[in-house]
Design an enzyme around this catalytic site. Structure first.
Site, mmCIF file in Angstrom:
data_model
loop_
_atom_site.group_PDB
_atom_site.id
_atom_site.type_symbol
_atom_site.label_atom_id
_atom_site.label_comp_id
_atom_site.label_asym_id
_atom_site.label_seq_id
_atom_site.Cartn_x
_atom_site.Cartn_y
_atom_site.Cartn_z
ATOM 1 N N LYS A 281 0.880 -1.177 0.000
ATOM 2 C CA LYS A 281 0.000 0.000 0.000
ATOM 3 C C LYS A 281 0.910 1.217 0.000
ATOM 4 O O LYS A 281 0.875 2.061 0.907
ATOM 5 C CB LYS A 281 -0.923 -0.066 1.226
ATOM 6 N N ASP B 228 -5.442 -3.091 -2.202
ATOM 7 C CA ASP B 228 -6.880 -3.015 -2.498
ATOM 8 C C ASP B 228 -7.156 -3.496 -3.920
ATOM 9 O O ASP B 228 -8.067 -4.285 -4.176
ATOM 10 C CB ASP B 228 -7.433 -1.594 -2.256
#
Ligand code: IPM
Ligand code: MG
Length: 359
Positions: free
Chosen positions: A188, A221
């Site tokens: 991330k 994600d």
């Protein structure tokens, strides 16, 4: 060959499924002329109740003296009121991982034989099968960073050292070299400093040591979405502890659920702990309906990675596929059309697989 295995069933369905893992090992021993000795020990909530600690000294001593550890599951509602550091999970499995420096967690996401029907995906998305490997960092990151909690504030530190990232990326690269040589590093890095270190470290290491590997980067994600829609694009995924925890449950859904997913947690000496990815499932514990296949497949990983018994591991893998091809299903992987006579319990599934190992 003689090997000693510490068997830690733990809580919930843990003891039932490790028993079937041991059946498979016994069948391998008989067929190949090996001797496996088992050190059955308490751990988790069961050990907390009996000995006042989730990882008694005698359990730890057995693990130290063994060639590998077979672990079932830890935790359950009975202990959920305890503070996080006293939970059976933290006190047993997380401690064991740290104690033996089991930093490399291998979670193969494979669809076995005819199990496509149990996948959460539409048939066309998994046409041609599914075979990817999640390599999860297991001894650092946010699960092992400093935890702080006061009445109104809480924090958990996601810390990584470059060395910790290098060693897990190296394991992932070595696995990728034996496969399709494609590695996806998941992070991330659009939000986290630790993720930027992961990305830089992976880029440097692959360029330096594994230039033949095709390396890609994905935000976690997006990786979740890609896994849920087009998982066949992946070969090996490497990621930090928590992202790997989450993505591997998603991977399980793609293969027919957590009941099918094995794992190996190894250190740099080849010593390992082998456990199903599923938890203790207290709602079905003691009912003989749990799926022992994740544990049986974990035992195959033990043979392959810790004992260098590749042929023996192949026999177990093939026996699982044959049991499924013969139509046998535990409840969790039974499809709407499965005849009732083929929906079998934990013990019977274990026995069927062991018979197929023997024959
Ligand atoms: C897993 C489990 C554990 C983890 C829990 C029980 C601490 O979810 O092995 O995936 O988060 O690592
Ligand atoms: Mg998990």
């Amino acid at each position: 060959m003689k090997k000693t295995i510490a068997v830690l069933g733990g809580d919930g369905i843990g003891p039932e499924v490790v028993e079937q893992g041991v059946q498979a090992l016994d069948a391998v021993a008989a067929r190949f002329g090996h001797r496996f000795e088992y050190l059955w020990r308490d751990c988790g909530g069961a050990a907390l109740d009996r000995h006042g600690t989730p990882l008694p000294e005698e359990t730890l001593a057995a693990c130290r003296g063994a060639d590998a550890i077979l672990f079932g599951a830890a935790g359950g509602p009975k202990w959920d009121h305890l503070p996080p550091e006293q939970l059976p999970e933290a006190g047993s499995i997380l401690r064991l991982r740290k104690e033996f420096d089991l930093f490399a967690n291998l979670r193969p996401i494979r669809i076995h034989g005819p199990l496509g029907e149990a996948s959460s995906l539409k048939p066309e998305r998994i046409e041609g099968g599914l075979d990817l490997l999640i390599v999860r960092e297991l001894t650092s990151g946010v699960y092992f960073g400093k935890h702080d909690r006061s009445e109104n504030e809480a924090s958990d530190l996601m810390y990584y050292h470059r060395r910790e990232i290098e060693r897990i990326v190296r394991v992932a690269c070595e696995a990728a070299m034996k496969r399709a040589r494609r590695l996806t590093e998941v992070d991330k890095s659009n939000a986290l400093a630790s993720s930027r270190l992961w990305r830089d470290t992976a880029r440097d290491l692959v360029a330096r040591e594994f230039p033949r590997i095709e390396l890609k980067f994905l935000y976690v994600d997006n990786a979740a979405m890609q896994l849920a829609t087009w998982p066949r694009q992946f070969d090996v995924i490497v990621t930090e502890n928590m992202f790997g925890d989450i993505l591997s449950d998603l991977g399980a859904a793609l293969t027919g659920g957590l009941g099918m997913l094995p794992s190996a947690s190894i250190n740099n000496t080849g010593f390992g702990l082998y456990e199903p990815v599923h938890g203790s499932a207290p709602d079905i514990a003691g009912k003989d309906v749990a799926n022992p296949l994740a544990t049986i497949l974990s035992v195959a990983m033990m043979l392959r990675y810790s004992f260098n018994m590749g042929a023996e591991a192949d026999v177990i893998d093939a026996a699982v596929t044959r049991a499924l091809d013969a139509g046998f299903r535990t409840r969790d992987i039974a499809a709407a059309g499965t005849p009732a006579s083929r929906v079998i319990g934990c013990r019977e599934m274990g026995r069927r697989v062991a018979e197929m190992v023997a024959a």
